[in-house]
Design an enzyme around this catalytic site. Structure first.
Site, PDB file in Angstrom:
ATOM      1  N   ASN A   7       0.879  -1.176   0.000  1.00  0.00           N
ATOM      2  CA  ASN A   7       0.000   0.000   0.000  1.00  0.00           C
ATOM      3  C   ASN A   7       0.915   1.225   0.000  1.00  0.00           C
ATOM      4  O   ASN A   7       1.478   1.590   1.032  1.00  0.00           O
ATOM      5  CB  ASN A   7      -0.892  -0.036   1.246  1.00  0.00           C
ATOM      6  CG  ASN A   7      -1.852   1.141   1.303  1.00  0.00           C
ATOM      7  OD1 ASN A   7      -1.794   2.035   0.454  1.00  0.00           O
ATOM      8  ND2 ASN A   7      -2.711   1.140   2.299  1.00  0.00           N
ATOM      9  N   ARG A  91      -2.538  -2.120  -3.458  1.00  0.00           N
ATOM     10  CA  ARG A  91      -3.788  -1.416  -3.185  1.00  0.00           C
ATOM     11  C   ARG A  91      -3.786  -0.121  -3.988  1.00  0.00           C
ATOM     12  O   ARG A  91      -2.844   0.672  -3.898  1.00  0.00           O
ATOM     13  CB  ARG A  91      -3.891  -1.095  -1.699  1.00  0.00           C
ATOM     14  CG  ARG A  91      -5.150  -0.348  -1.366  1.00  0.00           C
ATOM     15  CD  ARG A  91      -4.947   0.639  -0.264  1.00  0.00           C
ATOM     16  NE  ARG A  91      -6.157   1.419  -0.065  1.00  0.00           N
ATOM     17  CZ  ARG A  91      -6.189   2.553   0.593  1.00  0.00           C
ATOM     18  NH1 ARG A  91      -5.079   3.051   1.119  1.00  0.00           N
ATOM     19  NH2 ARG A  91      -7.313   3.217   0.729  1.00  0.00           N
ATOM     20  N   HIS A 180     -13.142   2.454   0.020  1.00  0.00           N
ATOM     21  CA  HIS A 180     -13.159   1.322   0.968  1.00  0.00           C
ATOM     22  C   HIS A 180     -13.775   0.069   0.346  1.00  0.00           C
ATOM     23  O   HIS A 180     -14.285  -0.805   1.070  1.00  0.00           O
ATOM     24  CB  HIS A 180     -13.986   1.641   2.246  1.00  0.00           C
ATOM     25  CG  HIS A 180     -13.443   2.739   3.096  1.00  0.00           C
ATOM     26  ND1 HIS A 180     -14.257   3.650   3.736  1.00  0.00           N
ATOM     27  CD2 HIS A 180     -12.182   3.076   3.431  1.00  0.00           C
ATOM     28  CE1 HIS A 180     -13.515   4.492   4.426  1.00  0.00           C
ATOM     29  NE2 HIS A 180     -12.250   4.177   4.252  1.00  0.00           N
ATOM     30  N   GLY A 212     -11.453   7.222   8.338  1.00  0.00           N
ATOM     31  CA  GLY A 212     -12.336   7.489   7.187  1.00  0.00           C
ATOM     32  C   GLY A 212     -13.518   6.559   7.337  1.00  0.00           C
ATOM     33  O   GLY A 212     -13.344   5.403   7.694  1.00  0.00           O
ATOM     34  N   ARG A 241     -12.452  14.856   8.299  1.00  0.00           N
ATOM     35  CA  ARG A 241     -13.116  15.263   7.040  1.00  0.00           C
ATOM     36  C   ARG A 241     -14.546  15.705   7.319  1.00  0.00           C
ATOM     37  O   ARG A 241     -15.234  15.097   8.145  1.00  0.00           O
ATOM     38  CB  ARG A 241     -13.164  14.087   6.052  1.00  0.00           C
ATOM     39  CG  ARG A 241     -11.801  13.715   5.531  1.00  0.00           C
ATOM     40  CD  ARG A 241     -11.876  12.489   4.647  1.00  0.00           C
ATOM     41  NE  ARG A 241     -10.920  11.499   5.078  1.00  0.00           N
ATOM     42  CZ  ARG A 241     -10.866  10.240   4.660  1.00  0.00           C
ATOM     43  NH1 ARG A 241     -11.721   9.803   3.758  1.00  0.00           N
ATOM     44  NH2 ARG A 241      -9.945   9.414   5.106  1.00  0.00           N
ATOM     45  N   GLU A 384      -8.472  -5.777   4.777  1.00  0.00           N
ATOM     46  CA  GLU A 384      -8.277  -5.362   3.384  1.00  0.00           C
ATOM     47  C   GLU A 384      -7.060  -6.046   2.763  1.00  0.00           C
ATOM     48  O   GLU A 384      -7.076  -6.408   1.592  1.00  0.00           O
ATOM     49  CB  GLU A 384      -8.135  -3.837   3.318  1.00  0.00           C
ATOM     50  CG  GLU A 384      -9.466  -3.141   3.514  1.00  0.00           C
ATOM     51  CD  GLU A 384      -9.343  -1.685   3.935  1.00  0.00           C
ATOM     52  OE1 GLU A 384      -8.965  -1.435   5.090  1.00  0.00           O
ATOM     53  OE2 GLU A 384      -9.633  -0.804   3.107  1.00  0.00           O
TER      54      GLU A 384
HETATM   55  P1  AMP Z   1      -9.222   2.898  11.242  1.00  0.00           P
HETATM   56  O1  AMP Z   1      -9.131   4.093  10.349  1.00  0.00           O
HETATM   57  O2  AMP Z   1     -10.171   1.852  10.749  1.00  0.00           O
HETATM   58  O3  AMP Z   1      -7.884   2.335  11.638  1.00  0.00           O
HETATM   59  O4  AMP Z   1      -9.882   3.425  12.605  1.00  0.00           O
HETATM   60  C1  AMP Z   1      -9.178   4.311  13.439  1.00  0.00           C
HETATM   61  C2  AMP Z   1     -10.125   4.888  14.455  1.00  0.00           C
HETATM   62  O5  AMP Z   1     -10.782   3.857  15.215  1.00  0.00           O
HETATM   63  C3  AMP Z   1      -9.398   5.711  15.516  1.00  0.00           C
HETATM   64  O6  AMP Z   1      -9.213   7.018  15.114  1.00  0.00           O
HETATM   65  C4  AMP Z   1     -10.340   5.631  16.677  1.00  0.00           C
HETATM   66  O7  AMP Z   1     -11.253   6.720  16.582  1.00  0.00           O
HETATM   67  C5  AMP Z   1     -11.150   4.368  16.489  1.00  0.00           C
HETATM   68  N1  AMP Z   1     -10.859   3.362  17.510  1.00  0.00           N
HETATM   69  C6  AMP Z   1      -9.896   2.448  17.542  1.00  0.00           C
HETATM   70  N2  AMP Z   1      -9.957   1.692  18.668  1.00  0.00           N
HETATM   71  C7  AMP Z   1     -11.002   2.160  19.379  1.00  0.00           C
HETATM   72  C8  AMP Z   1     -11.596   1.813  20.643  1.00  0.00           C
HETATM   73  N3  AMP Z   1     -11.125   0.839  21.390  1.00  0.00           N
HETATM   74  N4  AMP Z   1     -12.668   2.522  21.038  1.00  0.00           N
HETATM   75  C9  AMP Z   1     -13.140   3.533  20.273  1.00  0.00           C
HETATM   76  N5  AMP Z   1     -12.642   3.902  19.094  1.00  0.00           N
HETATM   77  C10 AMP Z   1     -11.586   3.232  18.647  1.00  0.00           C
END
Ligand code: AMP
Length: 397
Positions: A7, A91, A180, A212, A241, A384
């Site tokens: 990626n 990716r 996504h 995102g 965003r 992914e």
């Molecule tokens: P991603 O972009 O899918 O990696 O998601 C990242 C976001 O998931 C982070 O900015 C957090 O806001 C949220 N996140 C991750 N772990 C937790 C958790 N245990 N409780 C609440 N939000 C979480």
């Protein structure tokens, strides 16, 4: 078969080497700050060995070579020779209307990916560069491009067109492409398995909620609508965003709020969303902590996010004329049981309820449907990289 998933971003390169027999990640890591003096490369193996390299990474070629060296390293390597890498899956953020499926990469495909940079300037140029550098380092290894947009190419015209002059949309390729897609495909396939049916006749809403966020309506295993649009800025308000806003706000803030046209993209992508509303953080863990301590703006940001997710689910129930399963995935969707609970609280009149105890899970594939619910509710961790590796294997086999 071992597949290297790459990626490539404008100054970063993330990778995973996956053994497809076991679907196990043998090693993974990332190169960051490529082109800058403080570039570094972090590498980690399945059995917990770690290495950090601080060698200069002036271009993506040095980054690719550093990754290949780490994979075959005596201490932290996981393969004895580069010949063990059977294929590379890349990716790619934007496939436009050209790439309806994953595809084997040749020179023409690389040029087409580069040309699509008009629609994804930050990403596609870096992807094309990463492809060329991998080809230079491993010229005999087949490579496959897996597009974030491909899964959404099944959307009907009425879902992907915007209310702009038709000729303009055609000439400038303005339409909803979504994003996504690899995650929505992986998760909806798992949901169909959990329903114990074939894809035909199924109606699923996938909520990919992370930094995102996007929501997709999936009918018969195919995407029929999705919340992200021409770019991943559309739809839900996200970490930083703004999501969908009244388009007239843009000329208004240029005229009245001191936002310059050339800064607009950065402003809407980096300074808005729950970060902009709360003034606290883009991370939901920080927002929840602040809200618990009485921070009203953090609470407002959380309430707005939950409300928007629920509204999208409601609109997709209408678009699908019903729904069999609502699925939560990605960082927030997999881990944040409070967000899931609040979203679902407002859907009980539509016949969807969760089991509050079962909902108290983090990062696991679980059926959290309540006893009286007519609609299934699942938590399904996305993967992914594995999906990219699977698509790559299917094409090179
Ligand atoms: P991603 O972009 O899918 O990696 O998601 C990242 C976001 O998931 C982070 O900015 C957090 O806001 C949220 N996140 C991750 N772990 C937790 C958790 N245990 N409780 C609440 N939000 C979480």
């Amino acid at each position: 078969m071992k597949i290297l998933v790459i990626n490539c971003g404008s100054s970063s390169l993330k990778y995973q080497l996956i053994d497809m027999e076991t679907e196990k990640v043998l090693a993974k890591g990332n190169c960051e700050k490529i082109g800058l003096p403080d570039a570094f490369h972090k590498h980690k193996t399945a059995d917990g060995k770690e290495a950090v390299y601080n060698n200069p990474l002036p271009t993506h070629l040095e980054a690719v070579n550093s990754v290949l060296a780490s994979l075959t390293d005596k201490e932290v390597g996981v393969i004895s020779s580069l010949d063990e890498i059977d294929a590379i899956g890349h990716r790619i953020v934007q496939g436009g209307s050209i790439f309806k499926k994953s595809t084997i990469i040749d020179d023409k495909v690389t040029e087409q990916i580069e040309d699509l940079a008009t629609l994804a300037p930050l990403h596609n140029k870096a992807h094309a560069l990463g492809i060329r550098m991998c080809h230079e380092a491993l010229p005999n290894v087949p490579m496959v491009a897996v597009f974030d947009t491909s899964f959404h190419q099944t959307m009907p015209e009425e879902a992907y067109m915007y209310g702009l002059p038709y000729e303009m949309c055609q000439e400038y390729k303005i339409r909803r492409y979504g994003a996504h897609g690899t995650s929505h495909k992986f998760v909806s396939q798992k949901a169909i398995e959990m329903l114990g049916k074939g894809p035909e006749g199924t109606k699923i809403i996938v909520c990919h909620l992370g930094n995102g966020s996007s929501i997709t309506a999936v009918k018969d295993g195919k995407s029929v609508d999705t919340s992200m649009g021409l770019t991943p800025l559309d739809g839900l308000m996200m970490g930083t965003r703004c999501g969908s806003i009244d388009p007239a706000i843009i000329p208004y803030i240029i005229k009245n709020c001191g936002v310059k046209v050339e800064d607009l993209n950065n402003f809407m992508n980096k300074k808005c969303g729950v970060q902009g509303i709360s003034g606290v953080s883009s991370d939901f863990r920080d927002l929840e902590e602040a809200a618990e301590k009485g921070n009203k703006r953090a609470q407002l940001a959380l309430d707005m996010f939950v409300y928007q997710v629920r509204k999208f689910i409601g609109s997709y129930i209408a678009a699908l004329n019903g729904v069999d399963a609502i699925v939560f995935t990605a960082g927030i969707g997999e881990n944040d049981c409070e967000v899931r609970r609040h979203v679902m609280e407002g859907l009980n009149n539509l016949g969807a309820e969760i089991d509050v105890e079962k909902n108290k899970v983090r990062g696991q594939q679980v059926d959290i449907t309540g006893p009286n619910s007519k609609i299934k509710v699942f938590v399904i961790p996305t993967n992914e990289e594995l999906m990219i590796a699977k698509e790559t294997m299917a094409l090179v086999k």
